[in-house]
Design a protein around this motif. Structure first.
Motif, PDB file in Angstrom:
ATOM      1  N   CYS A   1       2.623 -72.217  22.841  1.00  0.00           N
ATOM      2  CA  CYS A   1       1.341 -72.456  23.255  1.00  0.00           C
ATOM      3  C   CYS A   1       1.148 -73.901  23.646  1.00  0.00           C
ATOM      4  O   CYS A   1       0.286 -74.103  24.372  1.00  0.00           O
ATOM      5  CB  CYS A   1       0.455 -72.241  21.989  1.00  0.00           C
ATOM      6  SG  CYS A   1       0.351 -73.547  20.848  1.00  0.00           S
ATOM      7  N   GLN A   2       2.102 -74.770  23.299  1.00  0.00           N
ATOM      8  CA  GLN A   2       2.169 -76.237  23.923  1.00  0.00           C
ATOM      9  C   GLN A   2       1.212 -77.127  23.046  1.00  0.00           C
ATOM     10  O   GLN A   2       0.758 -78.249  23.394  1.00  0.00           O
ATOM     11  CB  GLN A   2       2.073 -76.348  25.512  1.00  0.00           C
ATOM     12  CG  GLN A   2       2.998 -75.748  26.250  1.00  0.00           C
ATOM     13  CD  GLN A   2       3.089 -76.184  27.589  1.00  0.00           C
ATOM     14  OE1 GLN A   2       2.214 -75.257  28.447  1.00  0.00           O
ATOM     15  NE2 GLN A   2       3.508 -76.929  28.165  1.00  0.00           N
ATOM     16  N   THR A   3       0.284 -76.597  22.198  1.00  0.00           N
ATOM     17  CA  THR A   3      -0.490 -77.181  21.557  1.00  0.00           C
ATOM     18  C   THR A   3      -0.506 -77.274  19.953  1.00  0.00           C
ATOM     19  O   THR A   3      -1.180 -78.340  19.126  1.00  0.00           O
ATOM     20  CB  THR A   3      -2.099 -76.830  21.733  1.00  0.00           C
ATOM     21  OG1 THR A   3      -2.195 -75.490  21.531  1.00  0.00           O
ATOM     22  CG2 THR A   3      -2.327 -77.144  23.311  1.00  0.00           C
ATOM     23  N   CYS A   4       0.063 -76.214  19.270  1.00  0.00           N
ATOM     24  CA  CYS A   4      -0.073 -76.271  18.011  1.00  0.00           C
ATOM     25  C   CYS A   4       0.713 -77.253  17.260  1.00  0.00           C
ATOM     26  O   CYS A   4       1.555 -78.175  17.958  1.00  0.00           O
ATOM     27  CB  CYS A   4       0.579 -74.971  17.518  1.00  0.00           C
ATOM     28  SG  CYS A   4       2.223 -74.703  17.532  1.00  0.00           S
TER      29      CYS A   4
ATOM     30  N   CYS B   1       4.613 -77.090  18.242  1.00  0.00           N
ATOM     31  CA  CYS B   1       4.553 -77.462  19.691  1.00  0.00           C
ATOM     32  C   CYS B   1       4.539 -79.000  19.796  1.00  0.00           C
ATOM     33  O   CYS B   1       5.451 -79.602  20.624  1.00  0.00           O
ATOM     34  CB  CYS B   1       3.899 -76.843  20.525  1.00  0.00           C
ATOM     35  SG  CYS B   1       4.299 -75.078  20.637  1.00  0.00           S
TER      36      CYS B   1
ATOM     37  N   CYS C   1       6.634 -72.120  17.407  1.00  0.00           N
ATOM     38  CA  CYS C   1       5.152 -72.194  17.779  1.00  0.00           C
ATOM     39  C   CYS C   1       4.391 -71.209  16.965  1.00  0.00           C
ATOM     40  O   CYS C   1       4.853 -70.121  17.017  1.00  0.00           O
ATOM     41  CB  CYS C   1       5.158 -71.830  19.281  1.00  0.00           C
ATOM     42  SG  CYS C   1       3.622 -71.361  19.901  1.00  0.00           S
ATOM     43  N   THR C   2       3.317 -71.562  16.461  1.00  0.00           N
ATOM     44  CA  THR C   2       2.551 -70.478  15.682  1.00  0.00           C
ATOM     45  C   THR C   2       2.080 -69.307  16.391  1.00  0.00           C
ATOM     46  O   THR C   2       1.839 -68.409  15.794  1.00  0.00           O
ATOM     47  CB  THR C   2       1.421 -71.410  15.089  1.00  0.00           C
ATOM     48  OG1 THR C   2       0.412 -71.624  16.176  1.00  0.00           O
ATOM     49  CG2 THR C   2       1.633 -72.670  14.327  1.00  0.00           C
TER      50      THR C   2
HETATM   51 ZN   LIG Z   1       2.439 -73.788  19.805  1.00  0.00          ZN
END
Ligand SMILES: [Zn+2]
Ligand SMILES: [Zn+2]
Length: 339
Positions: free
Chosen positions: A90-93, A96, A104-105
């Motif tokens: 996701c690049q944001t959790c 990440c 990643c979650t």
């Molecule tokens: Zn993530």
């Protein structure tokens, strides 16, 4: 274009579908050349993959060629031969943000949580492509298989003076052995299949083999290590009994790494764990850095991929051939689909 879809357990279907449209910004359109088949695919086919939804296009071990790129793509160009890192993160959790993109979650693994590469073309985030011009398409597809073992060995920080035990000589265990040997460690493998054990010794150069069906594993480990026991133990079985028993095997101060998984609880004796001050590590998927590392190790000849591919089929023969790969008696290590 042709696609192969797993409609329900036991039923693969060859279908026609529209080719994908042009790639969006950040995406690449790829033509698939090779698809490796692994335990995840076999379990999904058998209906034994937990949390798996049907229908699904399988295929996460991929050797591909870039045929178009969207705007803002600079890491690959049209014509590049690439290995695919199939872990779409996701690049944001929190994971990440800390660089642990492998866990990643909200991870979407191609061919597992979202449609994969068992089709002529598909689009994916270009950042998940790893160019590997000097590798064959077979090797490009093998990078993902190898990455699971590579990541586990990196997690455990295996050193040249380590004695390493790998439990389970399936593909994930084999990959862990190859990278532990590459680190210069002494490697012991424990399995109950004599053919696989011989394969490890002859093809991978594993130093010691233990057949747990014929001898007591703990006694054998003490004999091999002069009583010390291995400093690092990898369980690649995903078998609850093996995983519970593996707490007996690491040396005092050692590490235990669970690469395989099963859907349930693993219990262990706390005094045994505490007395040894064990470090217990989970190892999931792999990082981009693992892919980069493997590609350069294959290029330099430090990792040999020749023992891996035991079976082959053309894309058009997959529907008839696939069920035969689910039979362990066929001695399949890695089946490779060509298209
Ligand atoms: Zn993530
Ligand atoms: Zn796989």
């Amino acid at each position: 274009m042709n696609i192969i879809r797993l409609d329900e357990p036991g039923r693969l279907t060859l279908l026609q579908s529209e080719p994908p449209g042009p790639p969006q910004p950040g995406e690449a359109l790829v033509r698939v050349h090779r698809i490796g088949v692994c335990g995840t695919d076999i379990h999904a086919f058998a209906g034994k993959q937990p949390f798996f939804s049907y229908p699904r296009i399988l295929g996460h071990e991929l050797g591909v060629e870039v045929i178009a790129v969207g705007d803002d793509v600079s890491n690959v160009r049209v014509g590049d031969r690439c290995s695919v890192e199939p872990y779409i993160n996701c690049q944001t959790c929190i994971a990440c943000r800390r660089g642990k993109t492998n866990c990643c979650t909200d991870i979407r693994v191609l061919g597992v949580h979202t449609d994969g590469g068992m089709r002529e073309q598909f689009t994916l985030p270009a950042r998940k492509l790893h160019p590997c011009a000097k590798l064959t398409f077979d090797q490009a597809a093998l990078v993902e298989t190898l990455s699971i073992g590579c990541h586990a060995v990196e997690r455990a920080q295996v050193e040249p003076d380590d004695v390493v035990l790998v439990i389970g000589a399936g593909p994930i265990g084999l990959a862990a052995m190859q990278f532990a040997i590459e680190k210069g460690a002494q490697v012991i493998v424990l399995d109950i299949n004599e053919t696989r054990l011989e394969f490890c010794k002859k093809q991978l150069g594993v130093h010691f083999i233990i057949n747990g069906a014929n001898e007591n594993a703990l006694d054998a480990l003490k004999r091999i290590t002069s009583g010390d026991l291995p400093g690092c133990v990898f369980d690649a079985t995903g078998n609850p009994h093996s995983m519970a028993a593996s707490f007996e095997f690491p040396a005092h101060g050692g590490r235990l790494v669970f690469i395989g998984l099963f859907q349930g609880d693993v219990t262990f004796n706390d005094p045994n764990f505490h007395r040894r001050e064990l470090t217990l590590l989970g190892s999931r998927n792999a990082l981009s850095a693992d892919f980069t590392r493997i590609i350069s190790l294959i290029e330099s000849g430090r990792i040999d991929t020749t023992p891996w591919i035991t079976h082959r089929a053309s894309f058009m023969d997959v529907v008839s051939q696939f069920p035969t790969w689910t039979n362990p008696q066929t001695g399949v290590i890695k089946a490779m689909i060509e298209l």
